[in-house]
Design an enzyme around this catalytic site. Structure first.
Site, PDB file in Angstrom:
ATOM      1  N   TYR A 129      16.214  62.019  69.387  1.00 24.87           N
ATOM      2  CA  TYR A 129      14.753  61.868  69.481  1.00 24.87           C
ATOM      3  C   TYR A 129      14.355  60.432  69.131  1.00 24.87           C
ATOM      4  O   TYR A 129      13.588  59.791  69.856  1.00 24.87           O
ATOM      5  CB  TYR A 129      14.063  62.866  68.539  1.00 24.87           C
ATOM      6  CG  TYR A 129      12.544  62.764  68.525  1.00 24.87           C
ATOM      7  CD1 TYR A 129      11.785  63.446  69.476  1.00 24.87           C
ATOM      8  CD2 TYR A 129      11.872  62.001  67.567  1.00 24.87           C
ATOM      9  CE1 TYR A 129      10.391  63.365  69.465  1.00 24.87           C
ATOM     10  CE2 TYR A 129      10.485  61.918  67.552  1.00 24.87           C
ATOM     11  CZ  TYR A 129       9.754  62.603  68.504  1.00 24.87           C
ATOM     12  OH  TYR A 129       8.369  62.511  68.487  1.00 24.87           O
ATOM     13  N   SER A 161       6.662  56.978  68.496  1.00 26.03           N
ATOM     14  CA  SER A 161       6.751  57.694  67.217  1.00 26.03           C
ATOM     15  C   SER A 161       7.125  56.675  66.152  1.00 26.03           C
ATOM     16  O   SER A 161       7.665  55.608  66.478  1.00 26.03           O
ATOM     17  CB  SER A 161       7.853  58.753  67.323  1.00 26.03           C
ATOM     18  OG  SER A 161       8.201  59.242  66.048  1.00 26.03           O
TER      19      SER A 161
END
Ligand code: NDP
Length: 248
Positions: free
Chosen positions: A166, A153
């Site tokens: 995350y 990401s």
């Protein structure tokens, strides 16, 4: 490279496992890999979603997939080993793993991060994929050219306020990818990451509820890179983290 055009038979005779294959990017990857000839092993948490993908692949004339209902949050090393044994007995080898399943866990200021949510994120996004990879190595080694693809990401390369566990899980995923790529560099197995970029899925809607999702790329728009890394045109690519939506 985002002009990569995969030949129609790119993945014929390949057996590829996709985690989180029931929804979002993983669902699109499973359908796409099957369309390009692969036999796909659909791993995910919600069996009804996996069954729907199974049916769609069969209806479209793809080779019959396998389904593995597994919750990466609760799975033990033994579950992964049993799964590897059944893949070996059914298929004899594994050509690719797409580690796609992931959870956001909710955004929160640092002082409000709850330990159980932190642990869940690291379990699903990092520890589960690590144990899965470890269990599947013997069967991956039986393929001529194994490809392991992790999902990163933007916040796995540059930290961002409130993305807590995350972001940390994605930084660690990049680290795991680099470590394995170096360790396997003399082998037939290559290991890389894909950063999908902002994509129209449930996870993205959860992270950015006010955004107009119609302006986002769809999972189908990213598939050129997923195909490239799973097919034999990328045999020389190892240890890289590539963007599915590269900046022009
Ligand atoms: P979705 O939330 O749409 O889909 C996630 C998938 O992972 C679902 O199939 C889900 O299954 C599965 N999954 C979640 N938890 C578990 C679990 N415990 N065990 C097994 N499977 C599980 O997410 P996206 O498609 O958006 O994301 C796919 C990947 O891409 C993720 O790794 C994400 O971090 C990454 N990513 C996404 C971006 C985006 O903009 N969408 C941007 C950058 C990275 P079920 O539906 O059954 O819960």
């Amino acid at each position: 490279m985002n002009t990569y055009k995969a030949p129609a038979s790119l993945l014929s005779n390949k057996v590829i496992l996709v985690t989180g294959a029931g929804d979002g990017i993983g669902k699109e990857a499973a359908l796409t890999f099957a369309r390009y000839g692969a036999t796909v092993i659909l791993l995910g948490k919600t069996t009804s979603k996996l069954t729907a993908v199974y049916d769609e692949i069969c209806t479209k004339g793809g080779s019959e997939p396998a389904i593995i209902p597994l919750d990466l949050k609760g799975a033990s090393q033994k579950n992964y080993q049993d799964m590897a044994a059944s893949i070996e007995s059914e298929f004899g080898r594994l050509d690719g793993i797409l580690h796609n399943a992931g959870i956001l866990g909710g955004l929160a200021p640092f002082e409000h991060i709850k330990q159980d949510i932190w642990n869940d994120i690291l379990q699903v996004n990092l520890t589960g994929p690590m144990l899965l990879t470890q269990a599947l190595l013997p069967v991956l080694r039986k393929a001529d050219h194994g490809s392991i693809v992790f999902t990163s990401s933007g916040v796995g390369r540059q930290g961002k306020a409130y993305w807590g566990g995350y972001a940390v899980s994605k930084f660690a995923t990049e680290g795991l990818m680099q470590t394995l790529a170096d360790e396997f560099s003399e082998s037939s197995i290559r290991v890389n990451c894909i950063n999908p970029g902002a994509t129209r899925t449930t996870m993205r809607a959860r992270a950015y509820p006010a955004e107009n999702s119609q302006l986002l790329k769809t999972p189908a728009d990213l598939m050129w890179l997923y195909l490239y890394l799973m097919g034999d045109d990328s045999l020389e690519i190892n240890g890289q983290s590539l963007d599915a939506q590269p900046k022009p």
